[in-house]
Write a protein that holds these residues in place. Structure first.
Motif, PDB file in Angstrom:
ATOM      1  N   GLY A 247      32.178  40.120  34.344  1.00 38.57           N
ATOM      2  CA  GLY A 247      31.615  38.810  34.027  1.00 38.57           C
ATOM      3  C   GLY A 247      32.078  38.305  32.669  1.00 38.57           C
ATOM      4  O   GLY A 247      32.450  37.136  32.510  1.00 38.57           O
ATOM      5  N   GLU A 248      32.087  39.202  31.701  1.00 36.65           N
ATOM      6  CA  GLU A 248      32.561  38.834  30.364  1.00 36.65           C
ATOM      7  C   GLU A 248      34.049  38.510  30.398  1.00 36.65           C
ATOM      8  O   GLU A 248      34.504  37.572  29.741  1.00 36.65           O
ATOM      9  CB  GLU A 248      32.291  39.979  29.393  1.00 36.65           C
ATOM     10  CG  GLU A 248      32.660  39.667  27.967  1.00 36.65           C
ATOM     11  CD  GLU A 248      32.318  40.806  27.033  1.00 36.65           C
ATOM     12  OE1 GLU A 248      33.152  41.091  26.156  1.00 36.65           O
ATOM     13  OE2 GLU A 248      31.235  41.390  27.180  1.00 36.65           O
ATOM     14  N   TYR A 249      34.822  39.288  31.173  1.00 38.22           N
ATOM     15  CA  TYR A 249      36.261  39.026  31.316  1.00 38.22           C
ATOM     16  C   TYR A 249      36.498  37.636  31.886  1.00 38.22           C
ATOM     17  O   TYR A 249      37.327  36.875  31.368  1.00 38.22           O
ATOM     18  CB  TYR A 249      36.887  40.092  32.226  1.00 38.22           C
ATOM     19  CG  TYR A 249      38.332  39.828  32.549  1.00 38.22           C
ATOM     20  CD1 TYR A 249      39.336  40.145  31.645  1.00 38.22           C
ATOM     21  CD2 TYR A 249      38.695  39.254  33.762  1.00 38.22           C
ATOM     22  CE1 TYR A 249      40.659  39.891  31.937  1.00 38.22           C
ATOM     23  CE2 TYR A 249      40.015  38.994  34.069  1.00 38.22           C
ATOM     24  CZ  TYR A 249      41.001  39.318  33.150  1.00 38.22           C
ATOM     25  OH  TYR A 249      42.310  39.059  33.443  1.00 38.22           O
ATOM     26  N   VAL A 250      35.781  37.281  32.938  1.00 38.07           N
ATOM     27  CA  VAL A 250      35.924  35.958  33.556  1.00 38.07           C
ATOM     28  C   VAL A 250      35.579  34.871  32.542  1.00 38.07           C
ATOM     29  O   VAL A 250      36.302  33.877  32.414  1.00 38.07           O
ATOM     30  CB  VAL A 250      35.051  35.848  34.828  1.00 38.07           C
ATOM     31  CG1 VAL A 250      34.942  34.404  35.295  1.00 38.07           C
ATOM     32  CG2 VAL A 250      35.614  36.728  35.937  1.00 38.07           C
TER      33      VAL A 250
ATOM     34  N   GLU B 272      27.876  27.114  39.231  1.00 36.34           N
ATOM     35  CA  GLU B 272      27.667  27.441  40.654  1.00 36.34           C
ATOM     36  C   GLU B 272      28.837  28.228  41.263  1.00 36.34           C
ATOM     37  O   GLU B 272      28.698  28.813  42.328  1.00 36.34           O
ATOM     38  CB  GLU B 272      27.382  26.181  41.481  1.00 36.34           C
ATOM     39  CG  GLU B 272      28.521  25.175  41.539  1.00 36.34           C
ATOM     40  CD  GLU B 272      28.376  24.025  40.558  1.00 36.34           C
ATOM     41  OE1 GLU B 272      28.914  22.950  40.854  1.00 36.34           O
ATOM     42  OE2 GLU B 272      27.733  24.193  39.515  1.00 36.34           O
ATOM     43  N   TYR B 273      29.988  28.254  40.572  1.00 38.17           N
ATOM     44  CA  TYR B 273      31.148  29.002  41.073  1.00 38.17           C
ATOM     45  C   TYR B 273      31.339  30.339  40.367  1.00 38.17           C
ATOM     46  O   TYR B 273      32.052  31.212  40.865  1.00 38.17           O
ATOM     47  CB  TYR B 273      32.429  28.185  40.936  1.00 38.17           C
ATOM     48  CG  TYR B 273      32.427  26.910  41.727  1.00 38.17           C
ATOM     49  CD1 TYR B 273      32.115  26.903  43.080  1.00 38.17           C
ATOM     50  CD2 TYR B 273      32.738  25.692  41.132  1.00 38.17           C
ATOM     51  CE1 TYR B 273      32.105  25.730  43.806  1.00 38.17           C
ATOM     52  CE2 TYR B 273      32.729  24.507  41.850  1.00 38.17           C
ATOM     53  CZ  TYR B 273      32.414  24.538  43.186  1.00 38.17           C
ATOM     54  OH  TYR B 273      32.405  23.381  43.904  1.00 38.17           O
TER      55      TYR B 273
ATOM     56  N   VAL C 263      33.345  35.995  39.776  1.00 33.67           N
ATOM     57  CA  VAL C 263      33.104  37.361  39.308  1.00 33.67           C
ATOM     58  C   VAL C 263      33.158  38.341  40.483  1.00 33.67           C
ATOM     59  O   VAL C 263      33.775  39.408  40.393  1.00 33.67           O
ATOM     60  CB  VAL C 263      31.756  37.460  38.556  1.00 33.67           C
ATOM     61  CG1 VAL C 263      31.379  38.910  38.281  1.00 33.67           C
ATOM     62  CG2 VAL C 263      31.814  36.665  37.262  1.00 33.67           C
ATOM     63  N   ALA C 264      32.558  37.992  41.601  1.00 31.21           N
ATOM     64  CA  ALA C 264      32.581  38.864  42.788  1.00 31.21           C
ATOM     65  C   ALA C 264      34.012  39.085  43.273  1.00 31.21           C
ATOM     66  O   ALA C 264      34.385  40.213  43.639  1.00 31.21           O
ATOM     67  CB  ALA C 264      31.732  38.257  43.903  1.00 31.21           C
ATOM     68  N   ASN C 265      34.821  38.035  43.268  1.00 30.57           N
ATOM     69  CA  ASN C 265      36.217  38.190  43.695  1.00 30.57           C
ATOM     70  C   ASN C 265      37.006  39.066  42.727  1.00 30.57           C
ATOM     71  O   ASN C 265      37.835  39.878  43.156  1.00 30.57           O
ATOM     72  CB  ASN C 265      36.888  36.820  43.861  1.00 30.57           C
ATOM     73  CG  ASN C 265      36.518  36.181  45.171  1.00 30.57           C
ATOM     74  OD1 ASN C 265      36.414  36.842  46.197  1.00 30.57           O
ATOM     75  ND2 ASN C 265      36.308  34.878  45.148  1.00 30.57           N
TER      76      ASN C 265
ATOM     77  N   ILE D 183      39.096  42.443  43.458  1.00 29.79           N
ATOM     78  CA  ILE D 183      40.474  42.633  42.989  1.00 29.79           C
ATOM     79  C   ILE D 183      40.570  43.917  42.174  1.00 29.79           C
ATOM     80  O   ILE D 183      41.518  44.696  42.323  1.00 29.79           O
ATOM     81  CB  ILE D 183      40.925  41.414  42.153  1.00 29.79           C
ATOM     82  CG1 ILE D 183      41.083  40.194  43.057  1.00 29.79           C
ATOM     83  CG2 ILE D 183      42.223  41.712  41.403  1.00 29.79           C
ATOM     84  CD1 ILE D 183      41.225  38.884  42.302  1.00 29.79           C
ATOM     85  N   ARG D 184      39.583  44.150  41.342  1.00 29.70           N
ATOM     86  CA  ARG D 184      39.559  45.359  40.517  1.00 29.70           C
ATOM     87  C   ARG D 184      39.506  46.616  41.385  1.00 29.70           C
ATOM     88  O   ARG D 184      40.216  47.595  41.124  1.00 29.70           O
ATOM     89  CB  ARG D 184      38.354  45.300  39.585  1.00 29.70           C
ATOM     90  CG  ARG D 184      38.243  46.465  38.664  1.00 29.70           C
ATOM     91  CD  ARG D 184      37.040  46.292  37.773  1.00 29.70           C
ATOM     92  NE  ARG D 184      36.951  47.408  36.862  1.00 29.70           N
ATOM     93  CZ  ARG D 184      35.858  47.774  36.260  1.00 29.70           C
ATOM     94  NH1 ARG D 184      34.745  47.116  36.456  1.00 29.70           N
ATOM     95  NH2 ARG D 184      35.852  48.787  35.446  1.00 29.70           N
TER      96      ARG D 184
END
Length: 62
Positions: free
Chosen positions: A9-12, A26-27, A32-34, A38-39
């Motif tokens: 979340g912090e990275y995003v 709202e996105y 974060v989930a995507n 990917i991670r």
């Protein structure tokens, strides 16, 4: 392999700031989930052992 202390979340949030990307609230959860997905995929790919004598293919042919 999970990095301790790595917060997706912090990275995003930081990448959105760096790229001057206006990420709507709202996105954000979906983004974060995507990145979590990917991670997980990247960790799987990076954990696969490769032999030392492997060569890079010059052309990809499926």
């Amino acid at each position: 392999m999970r990095r301790k202390g790595f917060n997706v979340g912090e990275y995003v949030d930081q990448m959105a700031l760096l790229l001057d990307l206006q990420l709507r609230d709202e996105y954000r959860d979906g983004v974060v989930a995507n990145f979590e997905r990917i991670r997980a995929i990247a960790n799987l790919v990076n954990s696969f052992p490769l032999p030392e004598d492997i060569e890079v293919a010059s052309v990809f042919e499926p």
